[in-house]
Design a protein around this motif. Structure first.
Motif, short mmCIF file in Angstrom:
data_model
loop_
_atom_site.label_atom_id
_atom_site.label_comp_id
_atom_site.label_asym_id
_atom_site.label_seq_id
_atom_site.Cartn_x
_atom_site.Cartn_y
_atom_site.Cartn_z
N VAL A 63 23.13 -15.08 -50.62
CA VAL A 63 22.71 -13.76 -51.12
C VAL A 63 21.61 -13.91 -52.16
CG1 VAL A 63 23.46 -11.70 -52.35
CG2 VAL A 63 24.94 -12.71 -50.62
N VAL A 64 21.78 -14.84 -53.10
CA VAL A 64 20.77 -15.06 -54.13
C VAL A 64 19.46 -15.54 -53.49
CG1 VAL A 64 20.15 -16.49 -56.11
CG2 VAL A 64 22.44 -15.50 -55.96
N ASP A 65 19.55 -16.47 -52.55
CA ASP A 65 18.35 -16.96 -51.88
C ASP A 65 17.63 -15.83 -51.15
OD1 ASP A 65 16.63 -19.13 -50.54
OD2 ASP A 65 17.58 -18.17 -48.80
N TYR A 66 18.38 -14.99 -50.47
CA TYR A 66 17.78 -13.86 -49.74
C TYR A 66 17.09 -12.90 -50.70
CZ TYR A 66 17.43 -10.12 -46.27
OH TYR A 66 16.96 -9.16 -45.42
N ALA A 67 17.74 -12.59 -51.82
CA ALA A 67 17.15 -11.66 -52.79
C ALA A 67 15.89 -12.24 -53.42
CB ALA A 67 18.19 -11.32 -53.86
N VAL A 68 15.90 -13.52 -53.74
CA VAL A 68 14.73 -14.13 -54.36
C VAL A 68 13.56 -14.17 -53.38
CG1 VAL A 68 13.80 -16.29 -55.32
CG2 VAL A 68 16.06 -15.48 -56.01
N ARG A 69 13.83 -14.54 -52.12
CA ARG A 69 12.74 -14.60 -51.15
C ARG A 69 12.19 -13.22 -50.82
NH1 ARG A 69 13.70 -16.48 -46.30
NH2 ARG A 69 15.96 -16.52 -46.38
N LEU A 70 13.05 -12.22 -50.85
CA LEU A 70 12.57 -10.84 -50.70
C LEU A 70 11.64 -10.48 -51.83
CD1 LEU A 70 12.59 -7.97 -49.51
CD2 LEU A 70 14.73 -7.57 -50.74
N ARG A 71 11.98 -10.87 -53.04
CA ARG A 71 11.15 -10.58 -54.21
C ARG A 71 9.82 -11.32 -54.15
NH1 ARG A 71 10.36 -7.11 -58.56
NH2 ARG A 71 9.48 -8.27 -60.30
N LEU A 72 9.86 -12.61 -53.77
CA LEU A 72 8.65 -13.42 -53.77
C LEU A 72 7.73 -13.12 -52.59
CD1 LEU A 72 10.12 -16.93 -54.75
CD2 LEU A 72 8.97 -15.26 -56.24
N SER A 73 8.28 -12.56 -51.52
CA SER A 73 7.46 -12.32 -50.32
C SER A 73 6.43 -11.21 -50.53
CB SER A 73 8.35 -11.96 -49.14
OG SER A 73 8.98 -10.71 -49.34
N GLY A 74 6.71 -10.28 -51.44
CA GLY A 74 5.81 -9.15 -51.64
C GLY A 74 5.91 -8.10 -50.55
N LEU A 75 6.89 -8.24 -49.63
CA LEU A 75 7.07 -7.28 -48.53
C LEU A 75 8.10 -6.24 -48.92
CD1 LEU A 75 7.30 -9.82 -45.56
CD2 LEU A 75 5.25 -8.61 -46.35
N GLY A 76 8.04 -5.11 -48.25
CA GLY A 76 9.06 -4.10 -48.42
C GLY A 76 10.36 -4.55 -47.77
N PRO A 77 11.49 -3.96 -48.17
CA PRO A 77 12.78 -4.39 -47.62
C PRO A 77 12.85 -4.32 -46.10
CG PRO A 77 13.11 -3.01 -49.55
CD PRO A 77 11.64 -2.95 -49.23
N LEU A 78 12.34 -3.23 -45.49
CA LEU A 78 12.42 -3.08 -44.04
C LEU A 78 11.54 -4.10 -43.33
CD1 LEU A 78 12.49 0.80 -43.62
CD2 LEU A 78 14.39 -0.81 -43.47
N ARG A 79 10.33 -4.32 -43.84
CA ARG A 79 9.46 -5.29 -43.21
C ARG A 79 10.01 -6.71 -43.36
NH1 ARG A 79 2.99 -6.25 -44.47
NH2 ARG A 79 2.60 -7.68 -42.72
N PHE A 80 10.59 -7.00 -44.52
CA PHE A 80 11.19 -8.32 -44.72
C PHE A 80 12.37 -8.51 -43.79
CE2 PHE A 80 14.05 -11.33 -46.78
CZ PHE A 80 13.17 -12.36 -47.13
N LEU A 81 13.16 -7.46 -43.58
CA LEU A 81 14.30 -7.55 -42.68
C LEU A 81 13.84 -7.86 -41.26
CD1 LEU A 81 17.36 -5.22 -42.65
CD2 LEU A 81 16.22 -5.75 -40.50
N ARG A 82 12.75 -7.19 -40.81
CA ARG A 82 12.26 -7.42 -39.44
C ARG A 82 11.73 -8.83 -39.27
NH1 ARG A 82 9.73 -2.36 -40.14
NH2 ARG A 82 7.72 -3.44 -40.31
N THR A 83 11.05 -9.36 -40.28
CA THR A 83 10.43 -10.68 -40.15
C THR A 83 11.37 -11.82 -40.51
OG1 THR A 83 9.52 -10.46 -42.38
CG2 THR A 83 8.12 -9.78 -40.54
N HIS A 84 12.55 -11.50 -41.05
CA HIS A 84 13.54 -12.52 -41.41
C HIS A 84 14.90 -12.08 -40.87
CE1 HIS A 84 10.26 -13.15 -44.28
NE2 HIS A 84 10.67 -14.39 -44.38
N LEU A 85 14.93 -11.77 -39.58
CA LEU A 85 16.13 -11.21 -38.98
C LEU A 85 17.29 -12.19 -39.02
CD1 LEU A 85 17.38 -8.79 -37.58
CD2 LEU A 85 16.58 -9.71 -35.39
N LEU A 86 17.02 -13.47 -38.71
CA LEU A 86 18.11 -14.46 -38.72
C LEU A 86 18.70 -14.60 -40.11
CD1 LEU A 86 19.81 -16.67 -37.41
CD2 LEU A 86 17.96 -18.29 -37.87
N ASP A 87 17.86 -14.65 -41.14
CA ASP A 87 18.37 -14.76 -42.50
C ASP A 87 19.24 -13.56 -42.87
OD1 ASP A 87 16.98 -17.15 -42.86
OD2 ASP A 87 15.16 -16.11 -43.49
#
Length: 233
Positions: A63-87
């Motif tokens: 969970v922490v890794d997912y939240a940090v990578r979401l923050r560092l990616s600069g993407l919106g939550p929905l776009r990050f979800l689509r591009t990191h579906l397995l995670d």
């Protein structure tokens, strides 16, 4: 559609830094979960609570890794979800967390100038490892919820492993079947993964055979004297 743009440098550094912790968390989760399920009725409640806490702690790492990578990616939550579906699925479904060990190992190998295994060998190896991990995790989950259910046919862990093997192989003898809602949902996931992964292994093996035979034919043509055709007398 996946995002093909390069990762930000900070996210790339974070991904490399977390490769080992995520692999350890995956193995720790699987070990803790296995002890909780298989140790039911034999281990003391204190040990079971400790193993459950270890499994939950490993989930917190994801969970922490997912939240940090979401923050560092600069993407919106929905776009990050689509591009990191397995995670995303791995964070939500404990059954798939052990698969992270295979994907992390694949990323480490890709950083070498030349992978140790060829393309087809990598596909078959990683698919085989994924099938084994999913089968074991699926057997644990089904056994946990089926062993005490009324009318259940899966009473022992051996029954559960047998069920997982025949489900992953898409054989489905029907001698043992889950009866609980969670067991059946797990069965659907195991069937879908089994079809996809075994199809990948079969396709890769067939492609490897075709390429091997083609190389043999080409080498035979190169060794044949000029003007000598296979059908010439």
């Amino acid at each position: 559609m996946s995002d093909r743009s390069p990762k930000p440098p900070r996210q790339e550094r974070w991904d490399r830094r977390m490769e080992v912790p995520l692999a350890v968390a995956s193995a720790t989760f699987l070990a803790g979960y296995a002890i909780v399920v298989l140790g039911h009725g034999t281990l003391s409640q204190a040990w079971l609570d400790l193993c459950l806490a270890v499994a939950l702690a490993s989930w917190a790492v994801f969970v922490v890794d997912y939240a940090v990578r979401l923050r560092l990616s600069g993407l919106g939550p929905l776009r990050f979800l689509r591009t990191h579906l397995l995670d995303t699925v791995v964070v939500l479904l404990p059954l798939l967390r052990p698969v992270r060990m295979v994907s992390i190992y694949d990323r480490v190998q890709r950083r070498h100038d030349k992978p140790r295994l060829g393309l087809y060998a990598r596909v078959m190896t990683y698919s085989g490892l994924t099938v084994a991990l999913l089968g074991f995790a699926g057997a644990l989950t089904v056994y946990r919820y089926e062993r005490d259910a009324p009318g259940a046919t899966i009473r022992t862990f051996g029954d559960s492993v047998w069920w997982a093997c025949e489900t992953l192989a898409t054989v489905g003898y029907g001698d043992v079947t889950p009866v609980t809602p969670i067991g059946r949902v797990t069965a659907v996931g195991v069937m879908a993964c089994g079809l996809a992964l075994l199809g990948a292994v079969t396709g890769s093996f067939s492609s490897w055979l075709i390429q091997a035979f083609r190389r043999e034919d080409e080498q035979g043509d190169e060794r044949r004297p000029p003007g000598d055709s296979p059908g010439a007398s």
